[in-house]
Design an enzyme around this catalytic site. Structure first.
Site, PDB file in Angstrom:
ATOM      1  N   GLY A  90     -22.169  -9.491 -11.891  1.00 42.73           N
ATOM      2  CA  GLY A  90     -22.660  -9.832 -13.318  1.00 42.73           C
ATOM      3  C   GLY A  90     -23.342  -8.339 -13.833  1.00 42.73           C
ATOM      4  CB  SER A  93     -10.461 -20.735 -31.693  1.00 40.25           C
ATOM      5  OG  SER A  93     -11.173 -21.008 -32.262  1.00 40.25           O
ATOM      6  CD  GLU A 152     -26.373  -3.636 -13.406  1.00 36.37           C
ATOM      7  OE1 GLU A 152     -26.455  -3.190 -12.310  1.00 36.37           O
ATOM      8  OE2 GLU A 152     -26.399  -3.990 -14.468  1.00 36.37           O
ATOM      9  CE  LYS A 201       3.754 -38.830 -41.810  1.00 33.85           C
ATOM     10  NZ  LYS A 201       2.288 -39.640 -41.620  1.00 33.85           N
ATOM     11  N   PRO A 216      -3.056 -32.150 -41.351  1.00 35.96           N
ATOM     12  CG  PRO A 216      -4.659 -32.147 -39.547  1.00 35.96           C
ATOM     13  CD  PRO A 216      -4.107 -32.768 -40.475  1.00 35.96           C
ATOM     14  CB  CYS A 268     -19.056  -7.287  -8.569  1.00 34.39           C
ATOM     15  SG  CYS A 268     -18.807  -6.186  -9.305  1.00 34.39           S
ATOM     16  CE  LYS A 327      -3.653 -18.379 -30.428  1.00 34.86           C
ATOM     17  NZ  LYS A 327      -4.244 -18.253 -30.462  1.00 34.86           N
ATOM     18  CD  GLU A 368     -13.712 -12.187  -9.897  1.00 37.75           C
ATOM     19  OE1 GLU A 368     -13.454 -12.134  -8.471  1.00 37.75           O
ATOM     20  OE2 GLU A 368     -14.556 -12.120 -10.169  1.00 37.75           O
ATOM     21  CG  HIS A 385     -14.726  -8.417 -10.095  1.00 33.84           C
ATOM     22  ND1 HIS A 385     -15.312  -9.235 -10.221  1.00 33.84           N
ATOM     23  CD2 HIS A 385     -15.337  -7.232 -10.565  1.00 33.84           C
ATOM     24  CE1 HIS A 385     -16.804  -8.726 -10.786  1.00 33.84           C
ATOM     25  NE2 HIS A 385     -16.295  -7.776 -10.561  1.00 33.84           N
ATOM     26  CB  ILE A 411      -2.333 -23.120 -21.391  1.00 35.48           C
ATOM     27  CG1 ILE A 411      -4.141 -22.662 -20.677  1.00 35.48           C
ATOM     28  CG2 ILE A 411      -1.725 -23.861 -19.785  1.00 35.48           C
ATOM     29  CD1 ILE A 411      -4.104 -22.000 -19.043  1.00 35.48           C
ATOM     30  CG  LEU A 424      -5.611 -26.086 -30.845  1.00 38.50           C
ATOM     31  CD1 LEU A 424      -4.245 -26.462 -32.179  1.00 38.50           C
ATOM     32  CD2 LEU A 424      -6.810 -27.781 -30.401  1.00 38.50           C
TER      33      LEU A 424
END
Ligand code: GLN
Length: 536
Positions: free
Chosen positions: A350, A14, A401, A223, A190, A377, A18, A514, A512, A20, A16
């Site tokens: 958070g 995992s 909280e 190859k 591999p 937030c 994928k 972002e 948020h 992006i 790698l």
């Protein structure tokens, strides 16, 4: 146009990239004037990633319609400048949940419910549902080939490939070509094993994306082509890039759309990436440089704040500025010298008490020393608490909280909340964790001429995404305003944005921002914060 689907799977291990890879291919197709859509299918059992710890799984990405989804959806939105609905991500848990619900209702008329056909059919129908006739759907399969829980998904993909025409589907496999330093050799074994594993499921890949630390020599591509039975032009290299936004450009240079358009019979295959090139150029070699303090508590895994760190990169690209992020762990004692070196202070969102004191200290420093500040937030909630404690002198000010029975509950649980679908949500300290937050896009009315109003180009209303349970308690609004805190954004009566006027630039937002920042269009309030931080 017929339905067209590109399936992206990953082999060997995992991480790698994928996501992006999928986003980069989609971006090239989009910039060649194709309509594209994205889907992330995750074999894990959680119904959605909303209950997973950000330190384990990275950030939970929130869609405009309130879905708590895999962080890869964030990559897709950032690369494609689109807003995806929650149905663009599903998991094994959600598949089983709907199959079991149907079984309980009696929809299966006495049948025995099995992985094949019922689970696989549910997966197939969700994939096909996400696929419009006039667009190309890119489906990224989470996990790695060989995972037990991935099997029904692979069977669904195989089935769809069988049912649709030869030119309607394509399969891309992302793999790793390790370089063994002592032997100075690239290794293909591999990958050969991973392809063999994939083929066992009945899926024959049409393209290989080879992740590697270094540039892969031509002989290795030969190859791979022979041993994996894939045309050499469809063996694409993805060596480490200085920024993820470089990946589509590197694919473009390798003419990746040629084999894709041949297989899927797509006529629009010339991507116009001119603007993208210039933005990437500014990320790689910017003219200016600033340092921002990023105060948060999930610092062990940077993926936990993925959308925010990417949003900062987007702003940097548009401001031709390299933004060094000084990560400050709010769990540790705040080192004021570290803050002193930064020209802006960002306090991120958070959950939970841990790290609260450190964040409040950083906010106090920003307020008292006229340092541009953005609180997101929890960052805004703590800015209110800091102001209440140190300006209003209410030392007990808190969020329920952190202190359930706080007498000075500046931040509290609103017990009757109406969500964007008009449904009542009852929130108490014992409500279940899943699906009880204010989630997704809400309208926020901005105060004319406020900092936030100006940042959003004089917009009187904006839409931004939320993910929180607690709200600012309106009973303290007057007391806060009397001491100079300005409520600059209201969302259906709830306090959504605040700012200070006797300060260089001090803003807190309950949403948020972002989640809506894209490379080609950075988020307005984060952009303004970075711009003000760079201003001497
Ligand atoms: N913990 C706070 C709440 O639930 C803030 C959440 C956040 O920052 N996303 O309201």
């Amino acid at each position: 146009m017929d339905k067209k689907i590109i399936f992206v799977s990953g082999g060997i291990l995992s991480g790698l990239g994928k996501g992006i890879t999928s986003a980069s291919i989609a971006s090239l197709l989009k910039h060649a004037n194709n309509k594209v859509n994205m889907l992330k299918i995750d074999p894990y059992i959680n119904v959605d990633p909303g209950t997973m710890s950000p330190t384990e799984h990275g950030e939970v990405f929130v869609t405009y319609d309130g879905g708590e989804t895999d962080l890869d959806l964030g990559n897709y939105e950032r690369f494609l400048d689109i807003n995806l609905p929650r149905k663009s991500n599903f998991t094994t848990g959600s598949i089983y949940q709907s199959v079991i619900n149907k079984e309980r209702r009696g929809d299966y008329l006495g049948q025995t419910i099995q992985v094949i056909p019922h689970i696989v059919d549910e997966i197939k129908s969700r994939i096909l549902n996400a696929c419009d006739d006039d667009s190309i759907l890119i489906v990224e399969l989470g996990g790695t080939i060989g995972d037990i829980e991935g099997m029904p998904f692979l069977e669904a993909i195989r089935g769809i490939k069988q049912e649709l025409g030869e030119h309607q589907t394509m399969s891309i496999h992302v793999t790793l070509i390790p370089f063994i330093k002592s032997a100075k050799e690239f290794k293909t074994k591999p990958t050969q094993h991973s392809i063999a594993e994939l083929r066992k499921t009945g899926i024959y890949p049409d393209m290989l994306i080879c992740r590697s630390e270094y540039k892969i020599p031509d002989s290795i591509k030969d190859k791979l082509s022979k041993s994996c039975g894939i045309n050499k032009e469809a063996i694409i290299e993805a060596s480490d890039a200085p920024t993820i936004y470089q990946v589509p450009l590197s694919f473009l240079e390798q003419n990746i759309l040629h084999p894709i358009s041949k297989k899927l019979q797509i006529t629009n295959s010339n991507s116009n990436m001119d603007k993208w090139y210039s933005l990437v150029d500014k990320i790689i070699s910017p003219k200016k440089n600033i340092k921002i303090a990023f105060v948060g508590k999930y610092m062990s895994l940077k993926e936990a704040y993925k959308s925010l760190t990417e949003a900062i990169v987007h702003c940097g690209a548009h401001l031709d500025t390299k933004i060094d992020i000084e990560f400050i762990d709010s769990d540790e004692k705040i080192d004021i010298n570290q803050l002193k070196q930064c020209s802006g202070i960002l306090v991120a969102g958070g959950f939970g008490l841990r790290g609260m004191d450190g964040k409040i200290e950083a906010i106090k420093y920003a307020r008292e020393n006229n340092i541009p500040f953005l609180g997101i937030c929890l960052g805004m909630q703590l800015a209110i608490i800091e102001f209440a404690r140190n300006v209003l002198g209410v030392k007990e000010a808190n969020s329920t909280e952190f202190e359930k029975d706080s007498k000075e509950d500046f931040i509290y649980l609103i017990d009757k909340f109406i969500n964007s679908q008009g449904e009542h949500q009852i929130r108490t300290h014992t409500s279940p964790m899943g699906g009880t937050m204010r989630l997704g896009e809400y309208i926020c009315d901005l105060k004319k001429d406020s900092l936030i109003y100006k940042a959003y180009n004089n917009a009187s209303t904006i839409k931004e995404r939320h993910r929180h349970r607690y709200e600012v308690n309106p009973k303290y609004r007057e007391a806060l305003e009397d001491k100079g805190l300005i409520v600059s954004g209201l969302s259906n009566g709830l306090i959504d944005a605040i700012e200070l006027n006797n300060h260089k630039w001090f803003v807190g937002v309950q949403f948020h921002p972002e989640f809506t920042s894209h490379l080609e269009k950075p988020n307005e309030i984060i952009y303004e914060f970075i711009k003000m931080s760079g201003k001497s």
